[in-house]
Design a protein around this motif. Structure first.
Motif, PDB file in Angstrom:
ATOM      1  N   ILE A 217      -9.628 -29.624   5.206  1.00 46.54           N
ATOM      2  CA  ILE A 217      -8.267 -29.241   5.582  1.00 46.54           C
ATOM      3  C   ILE A 217      -7.707 -28.200   4.612  1.00 46.54           C
ATOM      4  O   ILE A 217      -7.001 -27.276   4.996  1.00 46.54           O
ATOM      5  CB  ILE A 217      -7.352 -30.497   5.628  1.00 46.54           C
ATOM      6  N   TYR A 218      -8.079 -28.343   3.342  1.00 44.21           N
ATOM      7  CA  TYR A 218      -7.537 -27.429   2.329  1.00 44.21           C
ATOM      8  C   TYR A 218      -8.382 -26.150   2.224  1.00 44.21           C
ATOM      9  O   TYR A 218      -8.134 -25.301   1.385  1.00 44.21           O
ATOM     10  CB  TYR A 218      -7.487 -28.143   0.973  1.00 44.21           C
ATOM     11  N   GLY A 219      -9.415 -26.040   3.051  1.00 41.31           N
ATOM     12  CA  GLY A 219     -10.190 -24.802   3.077  1.00 41.31           C
ATOM     13  C   GLY A 219     -11.259 -24.693   2.012  1.00 41.31           C
ATOM     14  O   GLY A 219     -11.895 -23.656   1.878  1.00 41.31           O
ATOM     15  N   ALA A 220     -11.449 -25.750   1.236  1.00 38.44           N
ATOM     16  CA  ALA A 220     -12.470 -25.674   0.190  1.00 38.44           C
ATOM     17  C   ALA A 220     -13.861 -25.935   0.754  1.00 38.44           C
ATOM     18  O   ALA A 220     -14.855 -25.626   0.120  1.00 38.44           O
ATOM     19  CB  ALA A 220     -12.158 -26.669  -0.926  1.00 38.44           C
ATOM     20  N   LEU A 221     -13.928 -26.522   1.932  1.00 36.55           N
ATOM     21  CA  LEU A 221     -15.205 -26.731   2.623  1.00 36.55           C
ATOM     22  C   LEU A 221     -15.000 -26.314   4.071  1.00 36.55           C
ATOM     23  O   LEU A 221     -13.886 -26.329   4.581  1.00 36.55           O
ATOM     24  CB  LEU A 221     -15.614 -28.207   2.596  1.00 36.55           C
ATOM     25  N   GLN A 222     -16.085 -25.946   4.730  1.00 34.05           N
ATOM     26  CA  GLN A 222     -16.007 -25.620   6.147  1.00 34.05           C
ATOM     27  C   GLN A 222     -16.721 -26.706   6.935  1.00 34.05           C
ATOM     28  O   GLN A 222     -17.774 -27.170   6.532  1.00 34.05           O
ATOM     29  CB  GLN A 222     -16.682 -24.265   6.409  1.00 34.05           C
ATOM     30  N   PRO A 223     -16.134 -27.130   8.068  1.00 41.29           N
ATOM     31  CA  PRO A 223     -16.801 -28.183   8.839  1.00 41.29           C
ATOM     32  C   PRO A 223     -18.081 -27.653   9.476  1.00 41.29           C
ATOM     33  O   PRO A 223     -18.181 -26.476   9.812  1.00 41.29           O
ATOM     34  CB  PRO A 223     -15.763 -28.548   9.907  1.00 41.29           C
ATOM     35  N   THR A 224     -19.059 -28.542   9.625  1.00 36.90           N
ATOM     36  CA  THR A 224     -20.274 -28.170  10.344  1.00 36.90           C
ATOM     37  C   THR A 224     -19.948 -28.064  11.838  1.00 36.90           C
ATOM     38  O   THR A 224     -20.368 -27.141  12.515  1.00 36.90           O
ATOM     39  CB  THR A 224     -21.364 -29.234  10.126  1.00 36.90           C
ATOM     40  N   VAL A 225     -19.189 -29.033  12.330  1.00 41.72           N
ATOM     41  CA  VAL A 225     -18.744 -29.029  13.725  1.00 41.72           C
ATOM     42  C   VAL A 225     -17.271 -29.409  13.728  1.00 41.72           C
ATOM     43  O   VAL A 225     -16.818 -30.123  12.841  1.00 41.72           O
ATOM     44  CB  VAL A 225     -19.542 -30.069  14.567  1.00 41.72           C
ATOM     45  N   GLY A 226     -16.539 -28.960  14.732  1.00 38.02           N
ATOM     46  CA  GLY A 226     -15.159 -29.390  14.876  1.00 38.02           C
ATOM     47  C   GLY A 226     -14.186 -28.272  14.575  1.00 38.02           C
ATOM     48  O   GLY A 226     -14.571 -27.207  14.095  1.00 38.02           O
TER      49      GLY A 226
ATOM     50  N   ALA B 134     -17.041 -21.508   0.888  1.00 43.48           N
ATOM     51  CA  ALA B 134     -17.143 -22.954   0.680  1.00 43.48           C
ATOM     52  C   ALA B 134     -17.712 -23.271  -0.685  1.00 43.48           C
ATOM     53  O   ALA B 134     -18.538 -22.544  -1.204  1.00 43.48           O
ATOM     54  CB  ALA B 134     -18.031 -23.566   1.765  1.00 43.48           C
ATOM     55  N   GLU B 135     -17.302 -24.327  -1.244  1.00 47.29           N
ATOM     56  CA  GLU B 135     -17.781 -24.896  -2.512  1.00 47.29           C
ATOM     57  C   GLU B 135     -17.531 -24.026  -3.707  1.00 47.29           C
ATOM     58  O   GLU B 135     -17.267 -22.888  -3.662  1.00 47.29           O
ATOM     59  CB  GLU B 135     -19.262 -25.266  -2.453  1.00 47.29           C
TER      60      GLU B 135
END
Lengths: 527, 361
Positions: free
Chosen positions: A64-73, B360-361
């Protein structure tokens, strides 16, 4: 990282929800940290995200905070599909986050720290005014010119909150905010959050403290093993029913029917004082404590008030100036190193599992040698190691303490937090020490492992050993301790029987009620 | 499509062994490209470099002569580096070992007994260890970075040696050449067979065996690994970081000093202004190529010795600069360090993704 926030679609009518995370799946290798998670937050709602450690709360929040990207969704903001490429994009949308571990520079002032997080050129004077205004408006007293190093953890958290508020967020994410606060500080925080919610700002509140969630939150999403197991109104649930959802089974109750007749004094601290180690260390001041055979004594306190310094002093990682200041098993040990103290039938479990209690890149059997090389069980004789024996001991410990591992002798870093904690605790309990000192026994550990560890500590005391537990988790302390002392700013209160204390009285002591007058002020001046 | 590095849950045994082999392969490929760009036949050039040195008895002996100091020093350094103590100054400790050990033949010219040689070797080791004691003291007392202090001391050692052989220790009958009197009899290392190989290689093998046992079987070796991996856990374990710094620097310095006196009492037979073609520095590569494991260091020492001999051969046969050997050594170290990433990470090929993933990361 110049990727801008992109808004697609735009056909949606007035959205019902501020933020929707729809069918989020996030894979790390083969592990699904989130699988098909859906979370909806309306404006002005305080929404709890509940789950045990490792349930996938942090992953979801980072997405949600943009530090990770979802694989799906996908994520929807006010009904429109958005792509939150990085935290900057999230902040631009109006999402603010207060992390569990603060990112503050201790040597800078409050205003300077906040200025660092804001884009563009900033006039410190003007910013200070704005800080004072926002902080008084929301009941978060802050002095813009104060040095962060001089502030308590609660005050530091306020900086992080004010830093978010200055950007006028529409969604504020709080990651385990009360983990480091006294009960009084937590109350103050709840008032602020309620005030924010009443102004239409949504709050995503991550916690595993059920009573807090029941009291504060309007809605909750519960995660277990990366999946949503329920979306419930916490005010209509009992703490037990919420815990069942979180853990998946009724939490194992600790068996503590004890015959409380403590025996001889096994660990004694006599007027233990120590200078601060470095500018941000905490000095220990005239600490007196007596832990007797058959009892569990707990030391409560807010993080950073001298717990790790006290642990190092008792374990012998830092030597005292006099032998008499620490007495283990009727021997004055203040000048003995940790190996001698261990040989004197004591065991120590530090707070940090990886890198302190265990070497990450070493196998478990090698980590057995780490603390037991000088015991009498033959792990080393005339300088040579018996690795086969270490492997045998490891087998025994991992079996006795239910350490789950992928192969017979994995590296310590391959274990999950809970399993590694069971290992480092088991390694010491297996020696049957007469004195055990343990710092944060169940920090970051799932409920099942925590129950096992607490039971093992009680059993050790029942077998006639003295157990000293240093913990920030008051629930844990009330669950296992016979007597409770509180540490604040390097001073330890008297240890009172647990039955005579309430959460409120402990909270007052955590805030420093027992401190000798003027002592911490002179300490600051000399530090 | 793009590549990412994904952390493994534990280190990969397989890659620990494969990484140096992969690095050697990549070095050879890079070398072939360099030779091709120079207009040389790459296969022939590689043959001269890596194969020819092991095709004749004479050159195999030369390889062993060069491998001896590399293995001695590399084995000591591997233990240092295991403890996270970065002794970069083995070249200086080698030089001081050579000078110290030479006190025996220079001041007791007529003393001829097996003990003469023993005294020289002991003095050599003491000289190297004493010189390594300087960075150890500075690190423990003032927290001075041992990488800088040990490296700077290399130049001091070389200047001291230079002064000695041009000044007080110059051979009066040496036609003013900057060299000491030639050593003879028990002032020299005995040779094996009829060739140039001297017992330095035996010393190296003994050192490898002892250090290998030290690291795998003893509490001291365990202590070194703990301190190197995690100093905080080391303190919790009751080990002293300062003592480990002393131990590792004295040990690696002593072995470098032994290699130094071995050079003087072996191939050169007297003190000269320059007694080593950079063994102390090449041994750093040897230590890494050998996985910081004494046994591995043995094979790595042979490998690097081959590049020295191959470099000399290439100079004659191909007419390329003798610096090419150093280029190879440098490329090799570069590739080892790069390939070592794969021990804790695996490479993954990802399908097309949004650029946001980069954030990311």
């Amino acid at each position: 990282m110049t990727e801008k926030l992109s808004v697609k679609g735009g056909t949606a009518a007035r959205a019902e929800y501020l933020l929707e995370a729809r069918n989020i799946t996030k894979m790390f290798g083969d592990l699904a940290a989130n699988s098909d998670v859906t979370l909806k937050i309306s404006p002005g709602e305080i929404h709890a995200l509940l789950g045990e450690n490792g349930a996938g709360k942090s992953t979801l929040v980072k997405i949600i905070y943009g530090a990770l990207q979802p694989t799906v969704g996908e994520l929807r903001w006010l009904g429109e599909t958005v792509n939150i490429a990085n935290p900057a994009a999230a902040r631009k949308l109006g999402i603010g986050m207060v992390f569990q571990h603060f990112s503050l520079f201790e040597a800078l002032s409050v205003a300077e720290n906040i200025a660092l997080a804001l884009p563009g050129d900033i006039d410190l004077g003007e910013l200070s005014k704005k800080i004072s205004q926002v902080s008084s408006e929301y009941g978060l007293p802050l002095e813009p010119t104060a040095l962060v190093a001089d502030l308590s953890v609660g005050e530091r958290q306020r900086i992080e909150i004010v830093r978010c508020l200055l950007q006028e967020p529409r969604l504020l994410i709080m990651d385990e905010p009360t983990a480091v606060l006294t009960p009084q500080e937590a109350d103050q925080l709840f008032l602020t959050l309620e005030r924010l919610a009443s102004e239409g700002c949504a709050v995503l509140y991550i916690s595993h403290r059920l009573d807090e969630v029941k009291r504060l939150c309007h809605d909750s999403t519960i995660l277990r093993h990366g999946k949503v197991v329920g979306t419930v109104n916490p005010q209509k649930e009992t703490a037990a029913s919420l815990a069942r959802l979180m853990v998946g089974a009724d939490v194992h109750a600790i068996n503590s029917n004890r015959v409380s007749s403590p025996g001889a004094s096994l660990l004694k601290l006599n007027n233990l004082s120590q200078k601060a180690d470095g500018p941000f260390g905490v000095a220990l001041r005239n600490i007196e404590l007596d832990v007797r055979a058959g009892e569990v004594v707990a030391i409560a306190g807010v993080a950073g008030n001298g717990q790790s310094e006290l642990f190092d002093a008792i374990s012998g990682e830092r030597l005292s100036s006099t032998a008499e200041s620490i007495c283990i098993n009727e021997r004055n040990c203040g000048l003995d190193n940790i190996t001698l103290r261990r040989r004197h039938s004591s065991g120590f479990v530090p707070e940090e599992r990886l890198g302190h209690g265990a070497v990450p890149g070493f196998t478990l059997s090698e980590n057995i040698i780490l603390t037991r090389h000088s015991d009498d069980d033959g792990l080393s004789s005339s300088g040579f190691l018996d690795r086969a024996k270490a492997i045998a001991i490891n087998e025994r410990i991992t079996q006795d303490y239910d350490v789950r591992k992928g192969k017979p002798d994995p590296e310590a870093r391959a274990l999950s937090g809970g399993n590694l904690q069971k290992f480092v605790v088991g390694r010491e309990l297996d020696r049957k020490p007469r004195v055990l000192v343990i710092n944060q026994p169940t920090w970051g550990v799932d409920a099942g492992a925590a129950a096992l560890i607490r039971q093992a500590l009680i059993d050790l005391a029942l077998s006639g050993s003295a157990v000293l537990v240093i913990s920030q988790d008051l629930d844990e302390i009330f669950e296992i301790a016979d007597r409770i002392a509180v540490i604040s700013r390097g001073q330890l209160s008297e240890a009172f029987p647990a039955s005579e204390l309430s959460l409120e009285s402990i909270g007052l002591m955590m805030a420093g009620a027992h401190e000798k007058k003027d002592s911490h002020i002179t300490e600051k001046a000399s530090a | 499509m793009r590549l990412i590095l994904e952390k493994r849950s534990e280190h990969s045994e397989f890659m620990t062994l494969m990484s140096p082999l992969l690095a050697i392969f990549l070095t050879v490929v890079t070398g072939a490209i360099i030779f091709a760009l120079q207009g040389l036949n790459p296969l022939e050039a590689l043959y001269v470099y890596f194969i020819e040195p092991v095709t004749s008895m004479w050159s195999i002996e030369e390889v062993l002569v060069k491998a001896a100091p590399l293995i001695l020093i590399g084995a000591g350094l591997s233990i240092c580096y295991m403890a996270n103590v970065w002794n970069i100054g083995a070249e200086g400790q080698l030089t001081m070992g050579a000078a110290f050990g030479s006190i025996v033949p220079i001041f007791f010219t007529s003393w001829q007994s097996p003990l003469t040689l023993v005294a020289m070797l002991v003095c050599g080791a003491i000289g190297g260890a004493a010189f390594a004691a300087i960075p150890a003291f500075l690190k423990n007392r003032f927290n001075a970075n041992e990488i800088l202090t040990s490296l700077m001391l290399v130049y001091i050692a070389q200047l001291i040696l230079d002064w000695l052989v041009r000044g007080p220790w110059r051979d009066p009958k040496g036609y003013n050449f900057p060299q000491s009197i030639p050593f003879e009899g028990w002032q020299l290392l005995p040779t094996l067979g009829d060739g140039r190989v001297h017992i330095g290689i035996i010393l190296a093998i003994v050192a490898v065996i002892i250090l290998s046992i030290l690291m795998s079987r003893t509490l001291k070796g365990f202590e070194i690994m703990v301190i190197g991996n995690s100093p905080r856990a080391g303190r919790f374990s009751g080990f002293s970081r300062k003592k480990t710094v002393w131990f590792c620097l004295l040990l690696s310095g002593g072995l470098a000093g032994l290699a130094g006196i071995g050079e003087v009492a072996g191939p050169s037979g007297q003190l000269q202004p320059s007694i080593s073609p950079g063994y102390g520095f090449t041994a750093i590569i040897v230590a890494f190529l050998g996985r910081l494991n004494p046994i591995g260091v043995f094979f790595a020492g042979i490998m690097l010795a081959i590049t020295y001999i191959g470099g000399e051969g290439a100079q004659v046969v191909l007419g390329v600069s003798d610096k090419t050997a150093q280029v190879f050594q440098g490329i090799l170290l570069f590739f080892i360090l790069a390939c070592d990433t794969l021990i804790l990470y695996r490479i993954k090929l990802l399908g097309p993704v949004t650029p946001q993933q980069a954030a990311a990361e």
